[in-house]
Structures are given as C-alpha cells and as structure tokens.
Design an enzyme around this catalytic site. Structure first.
Site, PDB file in Angstrom:
ATOM      1  N   ARG A 232       0.841  -1.192   0.000  1.00 37.70           N
ATOM      2  CA  ARG A 232       0.000   0.000   0.000  1.00 37.70           C
ATOM      3  C   ARG A 232       0.878   1.243   0.000  1.00 37.70           C
ATOM      4  NH1 ARG A 232      -3.640  -2.472  -1.554  1.00 37.70           N
ATOM      5  NH2 ARG A 232      -5.639  -2.950  -0.587  1.00 37.70           N
ATOM      6  N   GLU A 261      -3.020   8.387  -5.094  1.00 45.61           N
ATOM      7  CA  GLU A 261      -3.144   7.794  -6.432  1.00 45.61           C
ATOM      8  C   GLU A 261      -4.235   8.498  -7.221  1.00 45.61           C
ATOM      9  OE1 GLU A 261      -3.655   3.570  -5.798  1.00 45.61           O
ATOM     10  OE2 GLU A 261      -1.656   3.376  -4.949  1.00 45.61           O
ATOM     11  N   HIS A 280      -1.036   0.281  -9.709  1.00 45.64           N
ATOM     12  CA  HIS A 280      -1.835  -0.486  -8.734  1.00 45.64           C
ATOM     13  C   HIS A 280      -2.555  -1.673  -9.423  1.00 45.64           C
ATOM     14  CE1 HIS A 280      -3.756  -0.037  -4.532  1.00 45.64           C
ATOM     15  NE2 HIS A 280      -3.711  -1.310  -4.889  1.00 45.64           N
ATOM     16  N   ALA A 283      -3.469  -6.958  -8.184  1.00 50.56           N
ATOM     17  CA  ALA A 283      -4.512  -7.994  -8.195  1.00 50.56           C
ATOM     18  C   ALA A 283      -5.144  -8.167  -9.571  1.00 50.56           C
ATOM     19  CB  ALA A 283      -5.592  -7.620  -7.186  1.00 50.56           C
TER      20      ALA A 283
HETATM   21  P1  NAD Z   1      -1.711 -11.214   5.058  1.00 48.36           P
HETATM   22  O1  NAD Z   1      -2.667 -10.717   6.083  1.00 48.36           O
HETATM   23  O2  NAD Z   1      -1.751 -12.636   4.661  1.00 48.36           O
HETATM   24  O3  NAD Z   1      -0.200 -10.854   5.507  1.00 48.36           O
HETATM   25  C1  NAD Z   1       0.156  -9.634   6.053  1.00 48.36           C
HETATM   26  C2  NAD Z   1       1.221  -9.905   7.091  1.00 48.36           C
HETATM   27  O4  NAD Z   1       1.708  -8.652   7.563  1.00 48.36           O
HETATM   28  C3  NAD Z   1       0.697 -10.683   8.309  1.00 48.36           C
HETATM   29  O5  NAD Z   1       1.437 -11.863   8.478  1.00 48.36           O
HETATM   30  C4  NAD Z   1       0.885  -9.715   9.448  1.00 48.36           C
HETATM   31  O6  NAD Z   1       1.227 -10.352  10.665  1.00 48.36           O
HETATM   32  C5  NAD Z   1       2.017  -8.837   8.939  1.00 48.36           C
HETATM   33  N1  NAD Z   1       2.108  -7.548   9.611  1.00 48.36           N
HETATM   34  C6  NAD Z   1       1.103  -6.747  10.015  1.00 48.36           C
HETATM   35  N2  NAD Z   1       1.610  -5.632  10.602  1.00 48.36           N
HETATM   36  C7  NAD Z   1       2.951  -5.749  10.549  1.00 48.36           C
HETATM   37  C8  NAD Z   1       4.017  -4.927  10.989  1.00 48.36           C
HETATM   38  N3  NAD Z   1       3.786  -3.762  11.611  1.00 48.36           N
HETATM   39  N4  NAD Z   1       5.282  -5.349  10.772  1.00 48.36           N
HETATM   40  C9  NAD Z   1       5.515  -6.535  10.152  1.00 48.36           C
HETATM   41  N5  NAD Z   1       4.549  -7.361   9.725  1.00 48.36           N
HETATM   42  C10 NAD Z   1       3.273  -6.964   9.916  1.00 48.36           C
HETATM   43  O7  NAD Z   1      -1.939 -10.253   3.803  1.00 48.36           O
HETATM   44  P2  NAD Z   1      -1.524 -10.538   2.283  1.00 48.36           P
HETATM   45  O8  NAD Z   1      -2.659 -11.175   1.584  1.00 48.36           O
HETATM   46  O9  NAD Z   1      -0.185 -11.165   2.252  1.00 48.36           O
HETATM   47  O10 NAD Z   1      -1.452  -9.039   1.730  1.00 48.36           O
HETATM   48  C11 NAD Z   1      -0.434  -8.148   2.170  1.00 48.36           C
HETATM   49  C12 NAD Z   1      -0.782  -6.735   1.737  1.00 48.36           C
HETATM   50  O11 NAD Z   1      -0.775  -6.663   0.309  1.00 48.36           O
HETATM   51  C13 NAD Z   1      -2.217  -6.301   2.102  1.00 48.36           C
HETATM   52  O12 NAD Z   1      -2.258  -5.742   3.390  1.00 48.36           O
HETATM   53  C14 NAD Z   1      -2.567  -5.293   1.051  1.00 48.36           C
HETATM   54  O13 NAD Z   1      -2.298  -4.006   1.542  1.00 48.36           O
HETATM   55  C15 NAD Z   1      -1.583  -5.590  -0.077  1.00 48.36           C
HETATM   56  N6  NAD Z   1      -2.242  -5.915  -1.355  1.00 48.36           N
HETATM   57  C16 NAD Z   1      -1.927  -5.186  -2.437  1.00 48.36           C
HETATM   58  C17 NAD Z   1      -2.523  -5.461  -3.663  1.00 48.36           C
HETATM   59  C18 NAD Z   1      -2.166  -4.652  -4.876  1.00 48.36           C
HETATM   60  O14 NAD Z   1      -3.002  -4.488  -5.754  1.00 48.36           O
HETATM   61  N7  NAD Z   1      -0.947  -4.149  -4.989  1.00 48.36           N
HETATM   62  C19 NAD Z   1      -3.445  -6.497  -3.769  1.00 48.36           C
HETATM   63  C20 NAD Z   1      -3.731  -7.264  -2.652  1.00 48.36           C
HETATM   64  C21 NAD Z   1      -3.133  -6.967  -1.426  1.00 48.36           C
END
Ligand code: NAD
Length: 310
Positions: A232, A261, A280, A283
């Site tokens: 993000r 954005e 972005h 997904a």
């Molecule tokens: P997930 O919940 O499986 O994994 C996120 C991990 O981050 C968890 O294991 C959590 O414990 C860890 N975490 C939370 N706070 C933290 C911190 N302060 N320090 C270290 N680790 C921390 O989520 P995911 O499915 O792997 O997705 C990760 C991120 O990807 C989402 O939060 C979302 O923002 C982003 N995302 C982006 C897109 C895109 O279009 N670019 C699409 C989907 C998701």
C-alpha cells in the site's frame, strides 16, 4: 429462492456457481450509482468488487439484504459498522489474488535487476543508444541473492516460494508471526533490512506501518538494495525514498502503489531513473479475477447455508 444482484463485473463462472446453488441472479454490471438504491430492496444478497460503495442510502433501502460478498480483499467500500449493526454478513476473498500480487513483485525483482524498463524507454526514444546501453546495462543475477520480506503472510510467503525456486534465499520479519515454513524468520525488521538484497513489503497500511520505511529504515539497507512496494502507498515515505535514490543510499525503488493515487506530476519519484512503476495492478489478472469471482460466489452460498436460507 434467494435473489442476488451482481453490480461490478465478475467472471461469468460466478453466475454459473450461484445459479447451480439455486440463486436467482441479476446481472447489473455498471448499474448507475443512483439506480441501485431504487432496486436493492428486492435482493437478499449483493456481490461487489471495489467500485460499488455499499453504504449510506444503499443500506437504507436494502431492507432484505442478508449477505454482502466482496470479490477481493479490502472492505473499504463497505460500511462495516452498519452491516454489523444490521446483522448482515460480509464475506470476502482474501487469498484469491495472492499469486497475482506475488508474481508482480517477482516481475519487479527481475526487471529492476536487468534494468529492462530503462532499456525499453531509451531504445524507443533513441535506437542509436542500443550499443551504449548494452555496456551500461551490464548487471547481476538474482541467483544466490537474499530476498527480505517485511510481512510474511499469504503474499510474502508465495513470493518466497517463487524466489527460492530461482535460487534466492528468503529471510523475513513479521510483527505477529514468528515462524514460517519457507522463510528464515528474523527477530527484528532491522536484521532483514541489513541483510537483504531485495526488500519486499507485504503488510497492511495502518497507524503502525504508515511511513514505516522512511529515512531511518532505508539507511539500514545496503546501498544497492532494491525496495519493492506491492502493498500500500503510505507504508513507504516517498520523500525519504526519493532522497535515498538521489544520494545513492538506495539502489532501486519498485512500486505498484502511491500514497496519493494517481501520483502528482510533482512527485519527485516519477522523475528518477531507478524506479519502476505500475498503476496499482497487483490484483489485476484474469486468473485472480476468476478466483475472486468464484470464491465470492462460494462464500456467499456458504453464508446462506449458515443462515439456513438455502
Ligand atoms: P496477510 O494478512 O496474509 O499478511 C500480512 C502480514 O503482515 C501478516 O502476516 C501480518 O502479521 C504482517 N504484519 C502486520 N503488521 C505488521 C508490521 N507492523 N510489521 C511486520 N509485519 C506486519 O496479507 P496478504 O494477503 O499477504 O497481503 C499483504 C498486503 O498486500 C495487504 O495488506 C494489502 O495491503 C496488499 N495488497 C496489495 C494489492 C495490490 O493491488 N498491490 C493487492 C492485494 C493486497
């Protein structure tokens, strides 16, 4: 027979799955915003992606709504407080696009390493630069290098599996998870920042993570490090990232997301050489869309089974 309306474009397979389960499906892709509240009262369920906002007057008119399906991860377009207060179930598909995002991060690792974006842009604008670029773009391999993950959940772990298959090592830090079957977990984020050649962020944006990767964190990285943000905008302090690229403290920044954005033309990052940008699209793949659509349909069906309405 429960009635469901689909308001954002889903893969047609979702319609098949819902109809096979006994739903009466109304396809209303791109229905005008002011039309939906007029008819939502007829429906027991709705599936949206991110475009339809399920809040305000839509909720007021949704007198029969029992389940909201979100094909995707984020629930920012749904008023969760009202849904909870009205006892409406909200289901989403957090894992559907995991592989899509992990593949984009991998693309960024490989593209930044061989600098192919620079090669493409320069040769397109001046084909005579071809030979000079051949010398300039002498680079490295990713084999044997270290991937550092901040956040080792679904996407981080999926990326680790792919990178290890390509000969990389995977280390990681996660604030809430101490062990991972494919990632060598480190006790602090600093351990990862110091050791990694590629640092990929896969954690949510919240008050703890806002500008978590700023001047101090970047100063701990190798000066050749590649920072990848497919999570993000706002997790990386963009001013600090730009200053670090300018002063040679950071090697490369690859990002799918910006704090605002679309980014402003004045955002200095846009004008730096060592940056790769995508709009972005983490997904945005056909396969991810198919999985999100089908899984949203399946989760809505499960929710109705729990409600014993099916
Ligand atoms: P997930 O919940 O499986 O994994 C996120 C991990 O981050 C968890 O294991 C959590 O414990 C860890 N975490 C939370 N706070 C933290 C911190 N302060 N320090 C270290 N680790 C921390 O989520 P995911 O499915 O792997 O997705 C990760 C991120 O990807 C989402 O939060 C979302 O923002 C982003 N995302 C982006 C897109 C895109 O279009 N670019 C699409 C989907 C998701």
């Amino acid at each position: 027979m429960p009635k469901i309306i689909l308001t954002d474009k889903l893969n047609e397979k979702a319609v098949e799955v819902l109809e096979a389960a006994g739903f009466e499906v109304k396809i209303a892709w791109d229905i005008p915003k002011d039309e939906l509240p007029k008819i939502i009262g007829e429906y027991d369920a709705i599936i949206v992606r991110s475009a339809t906002k399920v809040r305000g007057d839509l909720f007021d008119e949704a007198v029969n709504l029992k389940v909201i399906g979100r094909a995707g991860v984020g629930l920012d377009n749904i008023d969760m407080e009202t849904a909870l207060a009205r006892n409406i179930k909200v289901v989403n598909t957090p894992a559907a696009t995991t592989n899509s995002v992990a593949e984009l991060a991998l693309t960024m690792i490989l593209s930044s390493t061989r600098d192919i974006v620079k090669g493409t842009c320069e040769i397109k604008s001046d084909p005579s630069s071809f030979k000079a670029l051949k010398k300039e773009l002498f680079s490295r391999e990713i084999d044997g290098k270290t991937l550092g993950l901040i956040g080792t959940g679904r996407i981080g772990t999926s990326l680790a599996v792919k990178c290890k298959a390509l000969g990389m090592n995977a280390i990681g830090y996660d604030a809430y998870v101490a062990e991972n079957p494919v990632v060598e977990m480190k006790p602090t984020m600093d351990d990862v920042l110091k050791e990694a050649d590629y640092i990929s962020l896969h954690l949510p944006l919240n008050k703890d993570t806002k500008h978590m990767i700023g001047k101090e964190a970047i100063s701990k990285m190798k000066s050749t490090a590649v920072l990848i943000n497919c999570a993000r905008g706002g997790i990386v302090d963009e001013i600090a990232a730009h200053e670090a690229l300018e002063s040679g403290v950071l090697g490369y920044y690859c990002t799918d997301v910006f704090e605002i954005e679309p980014p402003s033309i004045d955002n200095p990052l846009l004008h730096h050489e060592n940056i790769i940008i995508s709009p972005h699209i983490g997904a945005q793949t056909a396969e991810g869309n198919m999985r999100a659509s089908v899984q949203a349909a399946e989760r809505v069906i499960d929710a109705f089974k729990e409600l014993e309405d099916l």
